[in-house]
Design an enzyme around this catalytic site. Structure first.
Site, mmCIF file in Angstrom:
data_model
loop_
_atom_site.group_PDB
_atom_site.id
_atom_site.type_symbol
_atom_site.label_atom_id
_atom_site.label_comp_id
_atom_site.label_asym_id
_atom_site.label_seq_id
_atom_site.Cartn_x
_atom_site.Cartn_y
_atom_site.Cartn_z
ATOM 1 N N TRP A 59 -2.745 -2.731 -1.643
ATOM 2 C CA TRP A 59 -2.471 -4.150 -1.864
ATOM 3 C C TRP A 59 -3.274 -4.851 -0.773
ATOM 4 O O TRP A 59 -2.988 -4.717 0.419
ATOM 5 C CB TRP A 59 -0.978 -4.441 -1.723
ATOM 6 C CG TRP A 59 -0.616 -5.840 -2.108
ATOM 7 C CD1 TRP A 59 -0.367 -6.304 -3.364
ATOM 8 C CD2 TRP A 59 -0.463 -6.964 -1.234
ATOM 9 N NE1 TRP A 59 -0.074 -7.637 -3.327
ATOM 10 C CE2 TRP A 59 -0.122 -8.084 -2.038
ATOM 11 C CE3 TRP A 59 -0.577 -7.148 0.142
ATOM 12 C CZ2 TRP A 59 0.102 -9.350 -1.510
ATOM 13 C CZ3 TRP A 59 -0.363 -8.410 0.669
ATOM 14 C CH2 TRP A 59 -0.026 -9.494 -0.154
ATOM 15 N N LYS A 73 5.910 -4.398 -4.526
ATOM 16 C CA LYS A 73 7.377 -4.370 -4.490
ATOM 17 C C LYS A 73 7.932 -4.618 -3.093
ATOM 18 O O LYS A 73 8.895 -5.341 -2.930
ATOM 19 C CB LYS A 73 7.902 -3.044 -5.027
ATOM 20 C CG LYS A 73 9.404 -3.032 -5.113
ATOM 21 C CD LYS A 73 9.892 -2.489 -6.406
ATOM 22 C CE LYS A 73 11.385 -2.655 -6.573
ATOM 23 N NZ LYS A 73 11.729 -3.905 -7.257
ATOM 24 N N CYS A 104 0.846 -1.181 0.000
ATOM 25 C CA CYS A 104 0.000 0.000 0.000
ATOM 26 C C CYS A 104 0.893 1.245 0.000
ATOM 27 O O CYS A 104 1.960 1.262 0.592
ATOM 28 C CB CYS A 104 -0.928 0.084 1.199
ATOM 29 S SG CYS A 104 -2.053 -1.284 1.331
ATOM 30 N N LYS A 135 11.762 -14.809 -12.128
ATOM 31 C CA LYS A 135 11.467 -13.645 -12.982
ATOM 32 C C LYS A 135 10.363 -13.997 -13.977
ATOM 33 O O LYS A 135 9.442 -13.227 -14.195
ATOM 34 C CB LYS A 135 12.706 -13.181 -13.761
ATOM 35 C CG LYS A 135 13.759 -12.444 -12.997
ATOM 36 C CD LYS A 135 13.379 -11.056 -12.540
ATOM 37 C CE LYS A 135 12.742 -11.072 -11.188
ATOM 38 N NZ LYS A 135 13.536 -10.947 -10.017
ATOM 39 N N ASN A 160 -1.184 2.249 5.694
ATOM 40 C CA ASN A 160 -0.360 1.189 5.122
ATOM 41 C C ASN A 160 0.162 0.351 6.278
ATOM 42 O O ASN A 160 0.839 0.871 7.149
ATOM 43 C CB ASN A 160 0.823 1.812 4.360
ATOM 44 C CG ASN A 160 1.907 0.792 4.055
ATOM 45 O OD1 ASN A 160 1.617 -0.354 3.771
ATOM 46 N ND2 ASN A 160 3.156 1.208 4.125
ATOM 47 N N GLY A 161 -0.206 -0.925 6.304
ATOM 48 C CA GLY A 161 0.279 -1.775 7.392
ATOM 49 C C GLY A 161 -0.834 -2.664 7.882
ATOM 50 O O GLY A 161 -1.759 -2.994 7.136
ATOM 51 N N ARG A 220 3.712 -0.248 -4.959
ATOM 52 C CA ARG A 220 3.467 -0.807 -3.626
ATOM 53 C C ARG A 220 2.153 -1.589 -3.545
ATOM 54 O O ARG A 220 1.856 -2.216 -2.533
ATOM 55 C CB ARG A 220 3.439 0.318 -2.585
ATOM 56 C CG ARG A 220 4.697 1.149 -2.562
ATOM 57 C CD ARG A 220 4.581 2.253 -1.552
ATOM 58 N NE ARG A 220 4.597 1.735 -0.202
ATOM 59 C CZ ARG A 220 5.679 1.482 0.501
ATOM 60 N NH1 ARG A 220 6.857 1.705 -0.017
ATOM 61 N NH2 ARG A 220 5.604 1.010 1.730
ATOM 62 N N GLU A 233 6.972 -14.299 -12.219
ATOM 63 C CA GLU A 233 6.463 -13.014 -11.731
ATOM 64 C C GLU A 233 5.839 -12.181 -12.835
ATOM 65 O O GLU A 233 4.771 -11.624 -12.650
ATOM 66 C CB GLU A 233 7.612 -12.178 -11.145
ATOM 67 C CG GLU A 233 8.012 -12.506 -9.758
ATOM 68 C CD GLU A 233 9.001 -11.481 -9.229
ATOM 69 O OE1 GLU A 233 10.118 -11.396 -9.779
ATOM 70 O OE2 GLU A 233 8.667 -10.778 -8.265
ATOM 71 N N HIS A 278 16.357 -37.041 -10.537
ATOM 72 C CA HIS A 278 15.765 -37.603 -9.318
ATOM 73 C C HIS A 278 14.268 -37.317 -9.231
ATOM 74 O O HIS A 278 13.690 -37.382 -8.150
ATOM 75 C CB HIS A 278 16.500 -37.065 -8.085
ATOM 76 C CG HIS A 278 17.937 -37.473 -8.063
ATOM 77 N ND1 HIS A 278 18.346 -38.771 -7.872
ATOM 78 C CD2 HIS A 278 19.078 -36.754 -8.291
ATOM 79 C CE1 HIS A 278 19.660 -38.842 -7.936
ATOM 80 N NE2 HIS A 278 20.131 -37.624 -8.204
ATOM 81 N N GLU A 331 16.492 -17.792 -9.931
ATOM 82 C CA GLU A 331 16.121 -16.401 -10.206
ATOM 83 C C GLU A 331 15.488 -16.272 -11.597
ATOM 84 O O GLU A 331 14.507 -15.538 -11.779
ATOM 85 C CB GLU A 331 17.368 -15.512 -10.056
ATOM 86 C CG GLU A 331 17.177 -14.031 -10.359
ATOM 87 C CD GLU A 331 16.162 -13.318 -9.470
ATOM 88 O OE1 GLU A 331 15.676 -13.898 -8.494
ATOM 89 O OE2 GLU A 331 15.834 -12.161 -9.797
#
Ligand code: AGP
Length: 627
Positions: free
Chosen positions: A74, A622, A2, A504, A100-101, A27, A507, A523, A500
């Site tokens: 968010w 983010k 947020c 990417k 925010n929180g 955010r 995402e 395996h 990574e």
């Protein structure tokens, strides 16, 4: 998550709030809203979805107000619907709040306020705040406790003292049209100082086009913004003396500068980021070749290192582990911060704990570090504060929590998918591992000089690697736009790069992707392979080169299309792989800085070809400031 923004001054608030929210959309972008005060009323407009929906709604609204607050969400408590969007208001629609929180004790507060007759219109934790403020405005405490005579400020202060959790809040009230109150408790908030106008925001990009004079609120602080200035208090109501500082950020840095997306711009900024790190970490002084400004005690009798991180930072930490163990010989564990919190490894004496977080605000990483700090204080350690943060935001909450910081010099990163800050984190780990090795004499001076000299060549090798990929990857992106599964494999220092690369792709393109150590495929995961599942293998000359090539052949034998991230002009690789993404041929130890680049570009181009919102992928934010 947020983003919040606030404005009070002489200009029309709505556009300033909207443009501030645009810079904070990284955010969270489930919904957005603003509340302004005009002619004794709060005008609150909210919209589900991204900011452009709110913008279209506001086009029909007259907007002369000079004070207001805004929010981009968010979702945590309650679905991403308009009725859950901020700002939230009290029953009488006089007080408006953005947050925010997380308000941890919202259930008890909500229950209590409902009994007093307050009407709740959302499922959020935030909505208790405007009702609480309204309650304290209606029933103020018998004596004024704060060194501030404003009844609005006092009601907000009383309300804030009832809240438990981590939060940043901004609020306004129709009955006090010249006051905006901003509060910080473990969630970031900055105050901006303009000429007769003042701002608050979750992050500096939201206000940098108006002012570069900012003050970062600390936990337990509140700011009262009026057209005349800013007053800072603590939660007890004592006035504090604080001075703004000048931001080292220009409005240009928050623009795309001709690139279609921030992610692409940030990938192309990587040579510059590595140059900045080289400049900051390495010297020409043979007696002190590495400059991290860490106290000597950090190196004394060090027996173990534990690294705590999430997501991409966790991948950088895995490479850090490889470097520290191979160069400095110190046993190193890497833990997901979110797991470590509930099952920490036993803490031994002489352990260095490192928190890696680009944003410096990731809740899990901060909580794990806070726990470590407490565990340490309960032990008789030779050197207590052996807590190190590796971050792009030294001024963040992480910065307050640890005794030392390595600044990764990544510059502002706006794309939600981390790219240049990953490379910057790697650079910090090269410097740290080499520093440890140098001080513990596990590396010869010649070898050290060799590695530093090779690192100095890396920026131009990144440039060459970027240039080589341009057309190749666009073609691959075309071929793979409809692919549903991808496998990435690597070994040794390039195994985290496989992880990574897969992260990417997931995402930004929403394609299912997995990263594996190449030797593990047989395996189990090899059962996934057929002609529809491409395999990307990272095969750089060194310790495990031939092994990776054999593992790649095994995948080819199962009909997978094979894409190789290999050194340029490698004949052997050309025979094995269907497609090549060539990078400059560097020492295996340094290769991750190059091998990740084609994988970033592959993820970017596939997502762009699929027409997706690359910079703001669905469901992500983010900085993840909730558990
Ligand atoms: C990276 O592309 C991700 N968006 C995410 O995994 C991120 O790395 C993670 O949330 C940790 O963030 P931090 O580095 O700010 O702590």
């Amino acid at each position: 998550m947020c983003g919040i923004v606030g404005y009070i001054g002489t200009q029309a608030a709505t556009e300033i709030l909207l443009s501030g929210l645009e810079k904070l959309e990284y955010r969270g972008y489930d919904s957005a809203g603003i509340a302004t005060i005009w002619e004794g009323e709060v005008n609150c407009v909210r919209a589900k979805g991204k900011l452009h929906n709110l913008r279209s709604k506001l086009e029909a609204v007259e907007a002369p107000a000079q004070i207001g607050i805004g929010h981009t969400r968010w979702a945590t408590h309650g679905k991403p619907e308009e009725y859950n969007a901020h700002p939230h208001m009290d029953t009488a629609m006089r007080v408006a709040v953005v947050q925010n929180g997380i308000i941890e004790n919202y259930r008890e507060l909500r229950q209590d306020l409902k009994q007093k007759g307050y009407v709740f219109r959302s499922e959020t934790d935030t909505e208790v705040i405007p009702h609480l403020i309204a309650e304290f405005l209606k029933n103020p405490p018998s004596s004024q406790l704060a060194q501030c005579s404003s009844p609005f400020f006092e009601a907000v202060r009383q309300a804030v003292n009832k809240l438990k959790g981590a939060f940043a809040i901004a609020c306004v009230c129709a009955d006090f049209p010249d006051e905006l109150i901003a509060i910080r408790q473990q969630a970031p908030l900055v105050i901006g100082f303009g000429q007769g106008e003042f701002f608050c925001a979750s992050d500096t990009p939201a206000i940098v086009s108006h002012t570069r004079a900012v003050l970062t609120l600390e936990n337990g602080e509140m700011a009262r913004l009026t057209p005349l200035g800013v007053e800072i208090y603590n939660f007890a109501g004592d006035r504090l003396k604080k001075q703004p500082r000048l931001l080292n950020l220009s409005p240009m840095m928050v623009e795309k500068q001709g690139f279609k997306h921030f992610m692409l711009k940030e990938i192309y900024e990587q040579p510059g980021v590595v140059r900045a790190c080289l400049e900051a970490y390495f010297t020409n002084d043979i007696n002190a070749p590495i400059n991290l400004s860490l106290p000597a005690e950090f190196y004394d009798d060090l027996e173990q290192i534990q690294i705590l991180a999430c997501g991409t930072s966790w991948h950088a930490a895995l490479i850090g582990k490889y470097l520290i163990e191979q160069l400095a010989g110190i046993p190193t564990q890497v833990q997901y911060a979110s797991e470590f919190r509930y099952a920490p490894s036993p803490l031994t004496a002489n352990t260095l704990t490192i928190g890696v977080t680009q944003s410096g605000e990731t809740a899990d990483t901060l909580a794990a570090l806070a726990m470590e700090k407490e565990r340490r204080s309960a032990l008789e350690l030779k050197y207590q504060p052996r807590l190190l943060g590796i971050t792009n935001r030294p001024e963040s909450t992480l910065g307050e929590m640890v005794s030392q910081i390595i600044n990764i010099h990544g510059g502002l990163e706006i794309g939600v998918a981390a790219t240049k800050t990953f490379i910057a984190q790697l650079m910090a780990f090269y410097a740290l591992a080499l520093d440890l090795a140098y001080r513990r004499q596990t590396i010869s001076p010649d070898k050290l000089e060799d590695i530093i000299n090779s690192l100095r060549q890396i920026p131009k090798e990144i440039e060459a690697t970027l240039e080589r990929q341009e057309n190749l990857i666009e073609q691959l992106a075309h071929d793979f736009a409809e692919t549903t599964d991808f496998i990435f494999v690597g070994r040794g220092i390039n195994f985290p790069i496989a992880l990574e690369g897969a992260l990417k792709l997931k995402e930004v393109s929403y394609i299912h992707a997995e990263g594996y150590p190449a030797g593990e495929m047989k395996h189990g995961p090899i059962a996934l392979l057929d002609a529809k599942v491409p395999v990307v293998a990272i095969a750089m000359p060194g310790n495990v080169y031939e092994k990776v090539l054999s593992n790649a052949q095994e995948a080819k034998a199962r009909d997978s299309r094979l894409i190789g991230v290999t050194p340029v002009n490698d004949g052997e690789a050309a025979e094995i792989f269907n497609d090549l993404l060539p990078v400059s041929n560097v020492d295996e130890l340094l290769s991750p800085i190059l091998t990740v680049i084609p994988l970033q570009l592959l993820a970017y181009h596939i997502a762009a070809r699929r027409g997706l919102d690359v910079d703001q992928p669905r469901n992500l934010a983010k900085s993840v400031t909730v558990e």
